[in-house]
Design an enzyme around this catalytic site. Sequence first.
Site, PDB file in Angstrom:
ATOM      1  N   PRO A   2       0.967  -1.185   0.044  1.00 44.90           N
ATOM      2  CG  PRO A   2      -0.751  -1.495   1.519  1.00 44.90           C
ATOM      3  CD  PRO A   2       0.557  -2.208   1.113  1.00 44.90           C
ATOM      4  CD  GLU A   3       2.188   3.485  -4.623  1.00 46.32           C
ATOM      5  OE1 GLU A   3       2.432   4.567  -4.439  1.00 46.32           O
ATOM      6  OE2 GLU A   3       2.558   2.665  -5.438  1.00 46.32           O
ATOM      7  CE  LYS A  52       5.398   3.114   0.329  1.00 44.70           C
ATOM      8  NZ  LYS A  52       6.160   2.093  -0.581  1.00 44.70           N
ATOM      9  NE  ARG A 121      12.899   4.764  11.294  1.00 47.15           N
ATOM     10  CZ  ARG A 121      12.028   3.822  10.771  1.00 47.15           C
ATOM     11  NH1 ARG A 121      12.295   4.041   9.379  1.00 47.15           N
ATOM     12  NH2 ARG A 121      10.924   3.159  11.002  1.00 47.15           N
ATOM     13  NE  ARG A 254       9.039  -2.837  -5.076  1.00 46.16           N
ATOM     14  CZ  ARG A 254       8.401  -1.997  -4.182  1.00 46.16           C
ATOM     15  NH1 ARG A 254       9.004  -1.352  -3.229  1.00 46.16           N
ATOM     16  NH2 ARG A 254       7.102  -1.850  -4.092  1.00 46.16           N
TER      17      ARG A 254
END
Length: 264
Positions: A2-3, A52, A121, A254
């Site tokens: 999921p984005e 995310k 981060r 990816r």
Amino acid sequence: MPEGHTVRRDARRLGERFAGSPVVVSSPQGRFEDGAALLDGRTLVATDAHGKHLLADFDDGRTLHVHLGLYGKWTTGDGVPEAPRGQVRVRLEGERGWADLRGPTACEVLDPAGVDALHARLGEDPLRPDADPTVAWARIHRSRSSTAGLLMQQEVVAGVGVVYRAEVLFRAGVNPYRPGRELEESEWTALWEDLSTLMAAGVRAGRIVTTRPEHRSRRTGRATRADSFYVYRRQGQPCRVCGTEIAYAQLAQRNLTWCPSCQP
């Protein structure tokens, strides 16, 4: 995976369902028993998302942190829930219904210092009102890495996945292999603004649609699934704009798709 728009929708749904009331927190699967015990019976104050990562703040200063990863998913419902089915990591129950979490990569309780470290981060999130695109630009324009690779680095831009990455680069006419240091600041500004617009639309609609009406088979009404994207999962098919065959490659393990003509 999921984005960012999906995670923000989840955060919004959980906030609407549970914020302001005590929440019964359990771990039917048993893998989150200690964390559930810390949160059980506390009042959920607010929910948020950064990229995310979903964050649910409770009234004792603790925060439930969830990263869905590849297989995680929230399921919600009204009334009294049925007996848990499958591997339910976390179950939330409140006055306005329930929510089950299955299969997350990360599910933990953080203190305020842990939340601050998480935010520190992560990169700038196009969906956050406090995001500063110039911070991302400072990293991008010094990098020899590909623009496509940089957009997927969550410490640079948080919340972007393979779909938004491929689509926003096509809409900008930027070749995915172009080094970040060769990108003009005006091009980055346009990319950021387009990302913000497309991802916000994804939050509202609950799906990603990046095509313009003039590039769809049906120019009015809701875009069909087949008409939703320019290049994502369209390798080998003709470009909607120029007719060139959509190219495909793997970048950092990816999927990557682009139009060689529209993104020279």
